[in-house]
Design an enzyme around this catalytic site. Structure first.
Site, PDB file in Angstrom:
ATOM      1  N   ASP A   1       0.819  -1.224   0.000  1.00 22.30           N
ATOM      2  CA  ASP A   1       0.000   0.000   0.000  1.00 22.30           C
ATOM      3  C   ASP A   1       0.852   1.274   0.000  1.00 22.30           C
ATOM      4  O   ASP A   1       0.611   2.195   0.791  1.00 22.30           O
ATOM      5  CB  ASP A   1      -0.914   0.034   1.231  1.00 22.30           C
TER       6      ASP A   1
ATOM      7  N   GLU B   1     -11.191  -0.626  -3.577  1.00 26.03           N
ATOM      8  CA  GLU B   1     -10.497   0.091  -2.500  1.00 26.03           C
ATOM      9  C   GLU B   1      -9.340   0.903  -3.069  1.00 26.03           C
ATOM     10  O   GLU B   1      -9.113   0.950  -4.281  1.00 26.03           O
ATOM     11  CB  GLU B   1      -9.966  -0.917  -1.476  1.00 26.03           C
TER      12      GLU B   1
END
Length: 315
Positions: free
Chosen positions: A38, A197
Protein backbone atom coordinates in the site's frame (compact mmCIF):
# COMPACT_ATOMS: atom_id res chain seq x y z
CA UNK A 1 18.20 -23.61 -49.68
CA UNK A 2 14.49 -23.24 -48.94
CA UNK A 3 14.79 -25.73 -46.05
CA UNK A 4 17.71 -23.79 -44.58
CA UNK A 5 15.68 -20.55 -44.67
CA UNK A 6 12.76 -22.27 -42.93
CA UNK A 7 15.06 -23.63 -40.24
CA UNK A 8 16.56 -20.18 -39.62
CA UNK A 9 13.10 -18.60 -39.42
CA UNK A 10 11.93 -21.25 -36.96
CA UNK A 11 15.01 -20.73 -34.79
CA UNK A 12 14.41 -16.95 -34.77
CA UNK A 13 10.72 -17.45 -33.91
CA UNK A 14 11.40 -19.75 -30.98
CA UNK A 15 14.25 -17.54 -29.75
CA UNK A 16 11.95 -14.49 -29.80
CA UNK A 17 9.19 -16.43 -28.04
CA UNK A 18 11.60 -17.68 -25.40
CA UNK A 19 12.90 -14.15 -24.82
CA UNK A 20 9.35 -12.88 -24.33
CA UNK A 21 8.69 -15.65 -21.81
CA UNK A 22 11.92 -14.91 -19.96
CA UNK A 23 10.96 -11.24 -19.74
CA UNK A 24 7.77 -12.12 -17.85
CA UNK A 25 9.71 -14.34 -15.47
CA UNK A 26 12.28 -11.74 -14.46
CA UNK A 27 10.65 -8.72 -12.88
CA UNK A 28 12.62 -5.73 -11.61
CA UNK A 29 13.54 -5.92 -7.93
CA UNK A 30 11.26 -4.32 -5.37
CA UNK A 31 12.39 -0.83 -4.31
CA UNK A 32 12.00 -1.48 -0.58
CA UNK A 33 13.55 -4.47 1.19
CA UNK A 34 11.38 -7.16 2.78
CA UNK A 35 7.59 -6.91 2.66
CA UNK A 36 5.79 -3.57 2.47
CA UNK A 37 2.47 -2.82 0.79
CA UNK A 38 0.00 0.00 0.00
CA UNK A 39 2.77 2.54 -0.75
CA UNK A 40 1.94 6.24 -0.77
CA UNK A 41 4.63 8.08 -2.74
CA UNK A 42 5.16 11.85 -2.53
CA UNK A 43 7.72 14.52 -3.36
CA UNK A 44 8.69 17.17 -0.78
CA UNK A 45 11.63 19.51 -1.26
CA UNK A 46 14.36 17.72 -3.17
CA UNK A 47 13.40 14.21 -2.10
CA UNK A 48 10.85 11.52 -2.77
CA UNK A 49 9.16 9.69 0.10
CA UNK A 50 7.29 6.40 0.45
CA UNK A 51 4.86 5.69 3.29
CA UNK A 52 3.85 2.01 3.22
CA UNK A 53 1.96 -0.59 5.23
CA UNK A 54 4.28 -2.98 7.08
CA UNK A 55 3.34 -6.39 5.69
CA UNK A 56 4.03 -10.00 6.58
CA UNK A 57 1.37 -10.86 9.16
CA UNK A 58 -1.72 -13.01 8.64
CA UNK A 59 -4.72 -10.70 8.77
CA UNK A 60 -2.52 -7.61 8.29
CA UNK A 61 -2.03 -7.02 12.01
CA UNK A 62 0.88 -4.59 11.79
CA UNK A 63 1.10 -1.97 14.52
CA UNK A 64 3.37 0.79 13.19
CA UNK A 65 4.19 2.94 10.17
CA UNK A 66 7.56 3.74 8.62
CA UNK A 67 8.89 6.31 6.16
CA UNK A 68 11.48 5.93 3.40
CA UNK A 69 13.27 8.65 1.43
CA UNK A 70 15.14 8.80 -1.86
CA UNK A 71 17.00 11.34 -3.96
CA UNK A 72 16.45 9.43 -7.20
CA UNK A 73 13.54 6.90 -6.89
CA UNK A 74 16.03 4.03 -7.07
CA UNK A 75 17.96 4.00 -3.78
CA UNK A 76 15.74 4.26 -0.70
CA UNK A 77 16.75 5.14 2.84
CA UNK A 78 14.90 3.84 5.88
CA UNK A 79 13.99 6.86 7.97
CA UNK A 80 12.36 5.26 11.02
CA UNK A 81 9.05 4.37 12.58
CA UNK A 82 7.04 7.58 12.33
CA UNK A 83 3.86 6.46 14.09
CA UNK A 84 3.46 3.56 16.52
CA UNK A 85 -0.15 2.71 17.34
CA UNK A 86 0.36 1.20 20.83
CA UNK A 87 2.54 4.15 21.90
CA UNK A 88 1.10 7.08 19.96
CA UNK A 89 -2.62 6.33 19.47
CA UNK A 90 -5.13 5.86 22.29
CA UNK A 91 -8.03 4.51 20.22
CA UNK A 92 -6.42 1.72 18.15
CA UNK A 93 -3.56 -0.73 18.65
CA UNK A 94 -3.24 -2.78 15.44
CA UNK A 95 -4.15 -3.10 11.76
CA UNK A 96 -2.02 -0.14 10.72
CA UNK A 97 -2.84 0.09 7.03
CA UNK A 98 -2.61 2.16 3.88
CA UNK A 99 -1.43 5.66 4.89
CA UNK A 100 -1.34 8.89 2.90
CA UNK A 101 0.30 12.27 3.44
CA UNK A 102 -0.46 15.86 2.44
CA UNK A 103 1.29 19.19 3.00
CA UNK A 104 -0.59 22.36 3.90
CA UNK A 105 -0.36 25.26 6.36
CA UNK A 106 3.37 24.60 6.78
CA UNK A 107 2.70 21.14 8.24
CA UNK A 108 2.56 17.54 7.11
CA UNK A 109 -0.72 15.73 7.70
CA UNK A 110 -0.53 11.95 7.85
CA UNK A 111 -3.76 10.01 7.29
CA UNK A 112 -3.86 6.34 8.22
CA UNK A 113 -6.08 3.32 8.75
CA UNK A 114 -6.08 1.81 12.25
CA UNK A 115 -8.40 -0.97 13.36
CA UNK A 116 -10.71 -0.08 10.42
CA UNK A 117 -10.95 3.58 11.45
CA UNK A 118 -9.17 6.50 9.80
CA UNK A 119 -6.98 8.80 11.85
CA UNK A 120 -4.86 11.87 11.20
CA UNK A 121 -1.50 12.82 12.71
CA UNK A 122 0.60 15.92 12.18
CA UNK A 123 4.30 16.83 12.06
CA UNK A 124 6.61 19.66 11.09
CA UNK A 125 8.69 17.25 8.98
CA UNK A 126 7.84 14.61 6.36
CA UNK A 127 9.74 12.05 8.42
CA UNK A 128 7.94 12.84 11.65
CA UNK A 129 7.59 12.13 14.44
CA UNK A 130 3.83 12.41 13.95
CA UNK A 131 1.38 13.13 16.75
CA UNK A 132 -2.29 12.22 16.82
CA UNK A 133 -4.12 15.41 15.88
CA UNK A 134 -7.52 14.52 17.33
CA UNK A 135 -7.22 11.84 20.01
CA UNK A 136 -9.99 9.99 18.17
CA UNK A 137 -10.69 8.78 14.62
CA UNK A 138 -11.22 11.28 11.84
CA UNK A 139 -13.54 8.71 10.26
CA UNK A 140 -15.05 6.19 12.64
CA UNK A 141 -15.47 2.49 11.93
CA UNK A 142 -18.87 1.63 10.35
CA UNK A 143 -19.75 5.30 9.88
CA UNK A 144 -20.69 4.51 6.28
CA UNK A 145 -21.16 1.37 4.21
CA UNK A 146 -18.04 -0.69 3.65
CA UNK A 147 -14.77 -0.43 5.55
CA UNK A 148 -13.44 2.95 6.70
CA UNK A 149 -9.92 2.46 5.37
CA UNK A 150 -7.51 3.66 2.67
CA UNK A 151 -7.50 7.45 3.12
CA UNK A 152 -6.08 9.70 0.42
CA UNK A 153 -5.95 13.51 0.50
CA UNK A 154 -5.62 15.69 -2.58
CA UNK A 155 -4.73 19.39 -2.20
CA UNK A 156 -5.89 21.39 -5.23
CA UNK A 157 -4.16 24.40 -6.78
CA UNK A 158 -6.41 26.76 -4.82
CA UNK A 159 -5.42 25.15 -1.51
CA UNK A 160 -8.70 23.29 -1.00
CA UNK A 161 -8.17 19.74 0.26
CA UNK A 162 -10.31 16.69 -0.34
CA UNK A 163 -10.42 13.37 1.51
CA UNK A 164 -11.09 10.15 -0.42
CA UNK A 165 -11.56 6.90 1.48
CA UNK A 166 -13.38 3.61 1.78
CA UNK A 167 -13.49 -0.01 0.75
CA UNK A 168 -16.64 -1.06 -1.10
CA UNK A 169 -17.52 2.56 -1.84
CA UNK A 170 -15.39 5.59 -2.65
CA UNK A 171 -16.33 8.37 -0.23
CA UNK A 172 -15.35 11.97 -0.98
CA UNK A 173 -15.53 15.05 1.22
CA UNK A 174 -13.91 18.47 1.27
CA UNK A 175 -11.74 18.99 4.34
CA UNK A 176 -11.84 22.15 6.43
CA UNK A 177 -8.85 24.45 6.16
CA UNK A 178 -7.42 22.90 9.35
CA UNK A 179 -7.11 19.54 7.50
CA UNK A 180 -8.53 17.61 10.47
CA UNK A 181 -12.29 18.17 10.21
CA UNK A 182 -15.11 18.16 7.66
CA UNK A 183 -18.86 18.48 7.31
CA UNK A 184 -20.36 14.98 7.52
CA UNK A 185 -23.45 16.14 5.63
CA UNK A 186 -21.28 16.91 2.60
CA UNK A 187 -19.88 13.38 2.07
CA UNK A 188 -20.41 12.01 -1.42
CA UNK A 189 -20.37 8.21 -1.85
CA UNK A 190 -19.77 6.73 -5.29
CA UNK A 191 -18.99 3.28 -6.61
CA UNK A 192 -17.30 3.29 -10.00
CA UNK A 193 -17.74 0.02 -11.88
CA UNK A 194 -15.15 -2.42 -10.53
CA UNK A 195 -14.19 -0.24 -7.55
CA UNK A 196 -12.98 -2.05 -4.44
CA UNK A 197 -10.50 0.09 -2.50
CA UNK A 198 -7.31 2.17 -2.52
CA UNK A 199 -8.47 5.37 -4.22
CA UNK A 200 -5.95 7.96 -5.39
CA UNK A 201 -6.46 11.40 -6.99
CA UNK A 202 -4.17 13.71 -8.93
CA UNK A 203 -4.58 16.58 -11.39
CA UNK A 204 -2.95 17.03 -14.78
CA UNK A 205 -3.70 19.72 -17.37
CA UNK A 206 -6.87 20.74 -15.55
CA UNK A 207 -8.25 17.19 -15.47
CA UNK A 208 -8.82 15.20 -12.26
CA UNK A 209 -7.87 11.54 -12.28
CA UNK A 210 -9.42 9.14 -9.76
CA UNK A 211 -7.84 5.69 -9.70
CA UNK A 212 -8.54 2.66 -7.52
CA UNK A 213 -7.87 -1.04 -7.00
CA UNK A 214 -10.16 -3.75 -8.32
CA UNK A 215 -10.61 -7.29 -6.94
CA UNK A 216 -9.26 -8.26 -3.50
CA UNK A 217 -5.64 -7.72 -2.53
CA UNK A 218 -5.28 -11.48 -1.99
CA UNK A 219 -6.44 -12.13 -5.55
CA UNK A 220 -3.71 -12.45 -8.23
CA UNK A 221 -6.02 -10.39 -10.48
CA UNK A 222 -5.75 -7.35 -8.18
CA UNK A 223 -5.31 -4.38 -10.52
CA UNK A 224 -5.74 -0.62 -10.97
CA UNK A 225 -8.32 1.27 -13.04
CA UNK A 226 -9.14 4.96 -13.38
CA UNK A 227 -11.74 7.59 -14.25
CA UNK A 228 -11.61 11.32 -14.95
CA UNK A 229 -13.60 14.44 -14.09
CA UNK A 230 -13.57 18.22 -14.39
CA UNK A 231 -14.02 18.48 -10.60
CA UNK A 232 -12.34 16.86 -7.58
CA UNK A 233 -15.85 15.92 -6.40
CA UNK A 234 -16.84 14.27 -9.68
CA UNK A 235 -18.79 12.99 -11.43
CA UNK A 236 -16.06 10.67 -12.62
CA UNK A 237 -16.26 8.83 -15.94
CA UNK A 238 -14.38 5.53 -16.11
CA UNK A 239 -11.89 5.36 -18.95
CA UNK A 240 -12.58 2.93 -21.77
CA UNK A 241 -9.11 1.39 -21.61
CA UNK A 242 -8.70 -0.28 -18.22
CA UNK A 243 -7.04 -1.62 -16.16
CA UNK A 244 -3.90 0.47 -16.46
CA UNK A 245 -1.92 -1.71 -14.04
CA UNK A 246 -2.16 -5.47 -13.69
CA UNK A 247 0.03 -8.48 -13.13
CA UNK A 248 1.64 -10.55 -15.82
CA UNK A 249 3.83 -13.62 -15.70
CA UNK A 250 5.68 -13.74 -12.40
CA UNK A 251 4.07 -10.44 -11.30
CA UNK A 252 0.80 -11.09 -9.49
CA UNK A 253 -1.57 -8.95 -7.46
CA UNK A 254 -0.24 -5.61 -8.75
CA UNK A 255 -2.31 -2.86 -7.15
CA UNK A 256 -2.97 -0.44 -4.28
CA UNK A 257 -1.00 2.34 -5.85
CA UNK A 258 -0.11 6.00 -5.61
CA UNK A 259 1.20 8.40 -8.23
CA UNK A 260 3.86 11.12 -8.04
CA UNK A 261 4.85 13.89 -10.41
CA UNK A 262 8.49 14.93 -10.62
CA UNK A 263 8.27 18.60 -9.51
CA UNK A 264 8.50 21.00 -12.41
CA UNK A 265 8.22 18.28 -15.06
CA UNK A 266 5.46 16.43 -16.84
CA UNK A 267 7.07 13.20 -15.66
CA UNK A 268 5.10 10.72 -13.56
CA UNK A 269 5.66 7.47 -11.66
CA UNK A 270 3.38 4.96 -10.00
CA UNK A 271 4.19 3.09 -6.78
CA UNK A 272 2.29 -0.10 -5.99
CA UNK A 273 2.66 -3.50 -4.40
CA UNK A 274 2.73 -6.99 -5.88
CA UNK A 275 2.92 -10.45 -4.35
CA UNK A 276 6.47 -10.95 -3.07
CA UNK A 277 8.67 -12.74 -5.60
CA UNK A 278 9.07 -15.60 -5.00
CA UNK A 279 6.42 -17.18 -2.79
CA UNK A 280 4.37 -14.12 -1.88
CA UNK A 281 0.64 -13.78 -1.36
CA UNK A 282 -1.90 -11.23 -0.14
CA UNK A 283 -0.15 -11.01 3.23
CA UNK A 284 3.39 -10.92 1.87
CA UNK A 285 3.66 -8.12 -0.67
CA UNK A 286 6.50 -5.91 -1.86
CA UNK A 287 6.68 -2.32 -3.08
CA UNK A 288 7.56 -1.45 -6.68
CA UNK A 289 7.75 1.66 -8.89
CA UNK A 290 7.09 1.95 -12.63
CA UNK A 291 6.98 4.88 -15.07
CA UNK A 292 3.49 6.22 -15.80
CA UNK A 293 2.79 7.86 -19.16
CA UNK A 294 -0.06 9.57 -20.99
CA UNK A 295 -1.05 9.65 -24.65
CA UNK A 296 -1.67 12.91 -26.51
CA UNK A 297 -5.30 12.96 -25.33
CA UNK A 298 -4.39 12.63 -21.65
CA UNK A 299 -5.33 8.96 -21.34
CA UNK A 300 -3.15 6.92 -19.01
CA UNK A 301 -1.24 4.32 -20.99
CA UNK A 302 -0.91 0.69 -19.78
CA UNK A 303 1.93 0.33 -17.29
CA UNK A 304 4.75 -2.10 -17.99
CA UNK A 305 5.49 -3.87 -14.71
CA UNK A 306 8.75 -5.14 -16.21
CA UNK A 307 10.20 -1.71 -17.02
CA UNK A 308 13.02 -0.67 -14.71
CA UNK A 309 13.02 2.83 -13.25
CA UNK A 310 16.06 4.90 -14.09
CA UNK A 311 17.44 7.38 -11.53
CA UNK A 312 15.42 10.59 -11.37
CA UNK A 313 16.47 13.73 -9.50
CA UNK A 314 14.46 16.67 -8.26
CA UNK A 315 16.10 20.00 -9.10
Amino acid sequence: MKNIVLIVLNVLFFATTATAQIDTLNAPAAVLPNVYADPHIAAFGNRFYIYPTTDGSEGWKSTSFTAWSSKDLVKWKYEKVILDLPKDISWAKERAWAPAIAYKNGKYYYYFSADVNIGVAVSDKPTGPFKDALGKPLVKKAMLRGQMIDPMVFVDDDGAAYLYFGQGNCNIVKLADNMISYDTTKIISIKPRGYNEGSFVFKRNGKYYLSWSEYDTRDPRYSVAYATSDSPLGPFVKATKNPILKGKGVVKGAGHHSIVQVPGKDEWYIAYHRFKIPGGNGYNRETCISPLRFDQDGNIMPIDVFEKVKPVKIK
